[in-house]
Design an enzyme around this catalytic site. Sequence first.
Site, PDB file in Angstrom:
ATOM      1  N   PRO A 253      53.203  33.077  42.620  1.00  0.00           N
ATOM      2  CA  PRO A 253      52.780  34.839  42.284  1.00  0.00           C
ATOM      3  C   PRO A 253      52.622  35.587  43.411  1.00  0.00           C
ATOM      4  O   PRO A 253      51.962  35.361  44.731  1.00  0.00           O
ATOM      5  CB  PRO A 253      51.583  34.856  41.374  1.00  0.00           C
ATOM      6  N   GLY A 257      48.976  34.719  49.322  1.00  0.00           N
ATOM      7  CA  GLY A 257      48.669  34.307  50.750  1.00  0.00           C
ATOM      8  C   GLY A 257      50.230  33.525  51.294  1.00  0.00           C
ATOM      9  O   GLY A 257      50.125  33.146  52.053  1.00  0.00           O
ATOM     10  N   GLU A 476      34.887  48.852  19.119  1.00  0.00           N
ATOM     11  CA  GLU A 476      34.288  48.299  19.981  1.00  0.00           C
ATOM     12  C   GLU A 476      32.981  47.593  19.504  1.00  0.00           C
ATOM     13  O   GLU A 476      33.168  46.366  20.214  1.00  0.00           O
ATOM     14  CB  GLU A 476      34.032  49.017  21.081  1.00  0.00           C
TER      15      GLU A 476
END
Length: 666
Positions: A253, A257, A476
């Site tokens: 992905p 790096g 919430e």
Amino acid sequence: MSEAKKKPAGSKAKKSTKKTTGRSPRKSPPKKGTSFNFYWIYGIVGFLLLASILYNSGGSGGKISYKEFKEFVEMQYVDKVISRGIVCEVYFNEDGKNSASDGEVNNPPGFISESLFRSPDKWFNIPSGEIYREEIKNLSDVSNFDYEEEPVNTWGKEMFSWIFFLVIMVVVWMFIMRRMSGGATGGNQIFNIGKSRAKVMEKGESTNVTFEDVAGVDEAKEELEEIVDFLMNPGKYTKLGAKIPTGALLVGPPGTGKTLLAKAVAGEANVPFFSLSGSDFVEMFVGVGASRVRDLFKQAKEKSPAIIFIDEIDAIGRARGKNANFSSNDERENTLNQLLTEMDGFGTNSGVIILAATNRADVLDKALMRAGRFDRQIIVDMPDVNERKAIFKVHLHSLKLDKTVDVEKLSNQTPGFSGADIANVCNEAALFAARSNKKTVSHKDFDEAIDRIVGGLEKRSKVITPEEKKTIAFHEAGHAIVSWLLEFASPLVKVSIVPRGQSLGAAWYMPHERKITTAEQIFHEMCAALGGRAAEQVVFGKISTGALSDLEKVTRQASAMVTVYGLNEKIGNISYYDSSGNSNFTKPYSEATAKIIDEEVSAVIEKAYNTAKDILNSNRDKLDALASELLKHEVIYKEDVEKILGPRPGAASDADSEHAPNPESE
Ligand code: ADP
Ligand code: MG
Ligand code: ZN
């Protein structure tokens, strides 16, 4: 110009100087030699412009009439006269200079070098007719001054304008060519369109990036180290009859790096390193891509052992022949074909290894991936907790931290973060600290940075009516209570009704990093996700649009249960998922099955919704308490929830499995 001050010219030496310089413009067109450079062109154009200004500077200063000239002759001021076409330059003797030179003298009209190397004191135009010439000649005998006639240099003028025109054309042409070839680099572009655009790192040059700087991708590092070893000691492998691999593909992905790893290879391998990106091959000219590939491999073979790195290879390596009707890009296919050919090559052990990186391995051409080309695929995956910790350590290195910073906790807080995200968190944290003029970066800055990256910047100024705020608080609180009381739902971390980015409020969970999820676990997650809407229904008797993302998530989960994972009784052990990604326009099931799927999906969702409602109805007092707490503090944490709801059922297992909060915003 103060050329009038120069001493009277006319000696033979001066004349010869004039001749050579007079021809100089002819030599100035660009030499197509090694030192050819765009700045030369700019320089030449500038010079010519300047010259043309000088050339035109013949003003009327110093101009006299024929009659005045005759007066000067009578007064014995004239030393010499040079006639050039219709212009006559008059040079005074000492007497003349002392008494008749006044004001500025412009150069008489004429060719540039003459006005630069001579400076008459006066000049006049000869009235038409040969008689006047004769008259001046006679005057020169009588009054004892020199008279010279010079041919008129019209060729110089013509040459000059031609060269000027040519140079302008060349400059315009070069400019256009440079534009077309996307000229970002160098001045030699135009002659090199078909040449490879690789950045070459010669042997011994380094990128400042070493394997030390890349953390948490140990397997990938090992593989790459091995590849470097192939190049350095090929004998070790060929002795046993092994062939050196041609290429390795870094897949993973974005932000994990891959590019960084390649840079590290460049820094560590002591061989020439050619680095370029897939799009560097693509050009508007036909055939350029293929010839660039050819040139790249030629160069690399000359310098072998060498490494070629092609970043974002999907730009050229995309499967051929798909969507041919929509966008047939022959140029790209030619480039890819050339790449395939070169990679196969005749000399297998030519000592060139190709590294490539992509995050779209799925779209790459099958031929590119077959053994013998990119025989190795190195997976660079999203980092897990320990890898994140290692990456944090790399990036925290350059920051000034105080004692509160806890790397362990940071890596727990950031599931799903890639290496690039972590680098970003570290930078943002430092920026937060700098904003409040702190000397060091504290853990709180990191919390802020993480929240910001996950949920967007806090917007305390967003206008929310008290009614809306109440709705959000109950919504919430509903999420919080349902997730708290259901054993398999993700453990809660904090609940906030501070608007962030697109969302008005959020509940943050520590998601389980599970590899296998049971049907019950998914169901509990769904109940928790519907807890918000259920709370609105229970408290206000009406529901709002505020649950969009909750519903989206739940719908996705429910249909995955039914159609993908085979977790539904009626549909049974069937998965309609096609991992090859060849989604056709036709559904793989019949109309009758489609109907059952729809029914089952909505049945699961309704069941979850009712479960959530039941839980909230039987805990109404706690819901109210939690909501009012939220309205008061805006943000409440796990501990506050625990005070109201009591310890979580089955909480023992969560206690250490803290991974990271993930906002379930709406
Ligand atoms: P991609 O995989 O998309 O090519 P990059 O290699 O360009 O990602 O990574 C971008 C940045 O993220 C790097 O410059 C680095 O700062 C950081 N990064 C990503 N992965 C790592 C890692 N494993 N270790 C250290 N830093 C990393
Ligand atoms: Mg990259
Ligand atoms: Zn919600």
